[in-house]
Motif scaffolding. Structure first.
Motif, PDB file in Angstrom:
ATOM      1  N   ARG A 114       0.856  -1.188   0.000  1.00  0.00           N
ATOM      2  CA  ARG A 114       0.000   0.000   0.000  1.00  0.00           C
ATOM      3  C   ARG A 114       0.890   1.237   0.000  1.00  0.00           C
ATOM      4  O   ARG A 114       1.644   1.468   0.946  1.00  0.00           O
ATOM      5  N   THR A 154       0.982   5.314  -0.039  1.00  0.00           N
ATOM      6  CA  THR A 154       0.273   6.577   0.130  1.00  0.00           C
ATOM      7  C   THR A 154       0.883   7.600  -0.817  1.00  0.00           C
ATOM      8  O   THR A 154       2.086   7.862  -0.761  1.00  0.00           O
ATOM      9  N   SER A 200       0.858  11.472  -2.167  1.00  0.00           N
ATOM     10  CA  SER A 200       0.469  12.841  -1.835  1.00  0.00           C
ATOM     11  C   SER A 200       0.149  13.601  -3.118  1.00  0.00           C
ATOM     12  O   SER A 200       0.946  13.614  -4.060  1.00  0.00           O
ATOM     13  N   THR A 253      -4.360  12.877   0.082  1.00  0.00           N
ATOM     14  CA  THR A 253      -3.610  11.635  -0.037  1.00  0.00           C
ATOM     15  C   THR A 253      -4.478  10.562  -0.682  1.00  0.00           C
ATOM     16  O   THR A 253      -5.667  10.456  -0.390  1.00  0.00           O
ATOM     17  N   THR A 273      -4.502   6.314  -1.877  1.00  0.00           N
ATOM     18  CA  THR A 273      -3.860   5.023  -1.616  1.00  0.00           C
ATOM     19  C   THR A 273      -3.734   4.246  -2.923  1.00  0.00           C
ATOM     20  O   THR A 273      -4.716   4.036  -3.628  1.00  0.00           O
ATOM     21  N   ASP A 293       4.188   7.609   2.457  1.00  0.00           N
ATOM     22  CA  ASP A 293       4.374   6.411   3.271  1.00  0.00           C
ATOM     23  C   ASP A 293       4.059   5.135   2.486  1.00  0.00           C
ATOM     24  O   ASP A 293       3.190   5.126   1.607  1.00  0.00           O
ATOM     25  N   VAL A 334       2.000  15.015   4.712  1.00  0.00           N
ATOM     26  CA  VAL A 334       1.660  13.641   5.102  1.00  0.00           C
ATOM     27  C   VAL A 334       1.988  13.423   6.578  1.00  0.00           C
ATOM     28  O   VAL A 334       3.042  13.825   7.064  1.00  0.00           O
TER      29      VAL A 334
END
Length: 457
Positions: free
Chosen positions: A99, A101, A103, A112, A114, A156, A446
């Motif tokens: 996964r 993340t 931005s 954000t 996914t 992330d 983030v």
């Protein structure tokens, strides 16, 4: 799903899904980048991994029209060391769920999205080179309702890696979980969006992740006002700006008390890992700078403690740590070895003290004056391992300090000797344990505001 409050509710939908493009996509650009990550595991050390991101994005767009990337794929390269727990449990192959993340920033606001990918087909574990897990991604759409450049940046990353034995059974433990943050440049692409010819209420300004009627996203305003850029540490490469909360406990041996330092904000300039380091080809090093900020001052929040002076007199006192210059955090690792060393200089400023505290909380104020502090800064050296701390994921650092004599104490009479005898030590016999939370990224908002950790004792 999320949106950026000041940028739109309906408008340009950047659908990070698969095929099917709107008319504005005739001109496209290819995304084909490697993003370096630093990954932490709760029971292990920090590992470097690489995420290869490919996609096709529209080069330009117009507010109110859909922009759809195609062929989005993620390929995660994981070194053998990070998979050692699965290998030792008998795994010969592994699958992965990743996964990312992402931005999405336009002007002063951000959302954000996914991007998820799954490697369902079992991949043989490599012994000497990274194992690569690859999967297609179908993220949620992003809505932008105003003109302006829209940037996409990798943020992330989390991954769950599942081990499988030669006979097809899951290993025990079955999974390795990685939690990662970018280690250097993580830009993916930018799309230039022009305004609609005739703006209307149907295309208000804003950024949205998900369907056009989805919830609001986080704005960059969530970055606390005390978070700001600080100068990089000497030797830092490709530095990034972050902030985090830091708190902990200090044992004051002469008083027989453990003082809680309430968590406060520190600004961080984090350098990327580079190698070779110290002339060793496989050694990785990073240089980082840290400096607290509370309302524009380089201090942590006021700490208050209750103790017995000379073992018998109930006393309450307040102090504050003052750090004039940035501290330096050096991190290195090579294979399974590694160390974190944080060095900084702080002064202890005593604010007030009340002695002979009665049951009703009353006592006699000790007139310390406004300038009661250690005569010289305390040399603080805290250490950790990459298993317990990383500059971006936070963690625990420990060390021992000596407390120098005090000066400037006493509003009406000289209390320097009294305070020095009460607190100071000639040897480093005062244990310090500090806990840092995960960072907030100043570049894209983030994980902002940064979480407040619970200090470990």
């Amino acid at each position: 799903m999320a949106t950026v409050g000041a940028l739109a509710t309906a408008g340009v939908v950047v659908a990070l899904t698969g095929p099917g493009a709107a008319g504005a996509q005739e001109d496209t650009r290819k995304v084909d980048v490697d993003v370096a990550y630093e990954c932490a595991r709760p029971t292990d050390r920090t590992w470097p991994v690489t995420l290869h991101v490919t996609a096709t994005l529209p080069a330009t767009g117009k507010a109110g029209e859909q922009l759809r990337p195609t062929d989005v794929a993620l390929a995660l390269s994981v070194p053998p060391e990070a998979l050692a727990q699965l290998s030792s449990a008998g795994a010969t192959t592994a699958t992965a769920s990743v996964r990312l993340t992402t931005s999405v920033v336009q002007g002063a606001t951000a959302a954000t999205a996914t991007w998820g990918a799954t490697q369902d087909e079992k991949v043989p574990l490599a012994a000497d080179v990274p194992t690569v897990f690859t999967g297609a991604s179908q993220p949620e759409p992003v809505t932008v309702g105003a003109g302006g450049d829209v940037s996409f940046t990798a943020a992330d990353l989390t991954a769950t890696l599942t081990g499988w034995t030669a006979d097809g059974a899951a290993t025990e433990p079955p999974n390795v979980d990685l939690s990662c943050v970018p280690d250097g440049d993580a830009a993916l692409a930018a799309v230039r969006v022009s305004d609609v010819d005739a703006p209307s209420a149907e295309v208000p300004p804003g950024v949205k992740v998900g369907t056009p009627d989805g919830p609001s996203a986080n704005a960059l305003a969530d970055v606390p006002k005390d978070c700001h850029h600080i100068d990089p540490a000497p030797g830092a490469t490709r530095p990034q700006d972050y902030c985090a909360n830091l708190g902990g406990y200090t044992n004051v041996s002469r008083l027989g008390v453990s003082m809680l330092q309430p968590p406060g904000l520190v600004n961080i300039n984090a350098g990327s890992f580079t190698r070779p380091c110290d002339g060793i080809a496989q050694k990785n090093c990073s240089e980082n700078a840290v400096l607290p900020n509370l309302g524009g001052q380089s201090v942590l929040p006021v700490a208050t403690g209750t103790f017995f002076t000379f073992g018998v007199i109930p006393t309450t006192g307040s102090m504050q740590l003052v750090q004039k210059d940035p501290g330096h955090v050096h991190i290195w690792f090579q294979g399974s070895a590694g160390e974190v060393t944080a060095k900084l200089k702080v002064k202890v400023h005593l604010i007030d003290a009340t002695v002979n505290i009665s049951k009703d909380g009353k006592g006699v104020a000790l007139p310390l004056g406004p300038d009661c502090e250690t005569a010289e800064p305390i040399d603080v050296t805290l250490t950790a391992t990459p298993a317990t701390y990383s500059i971006t994921n936070g963690g625990v650092l420990t060390g021992w300090i000596k407390i120098p004599p005090f000066s400037g104490c006493g509003a009406h009479e000289d209390l320097d000797s009294f305070i020095t005898q009460l607190i100071s030590t000639e040897k480093p016999v005062n244990f310090v344990k500090m806990t840092q939370g995960k960072v907030c990224s100043l570049g894209n908002g983030v994980n902002c505001p940064p979480p407040v950790p619970v200090p470990q004792r």
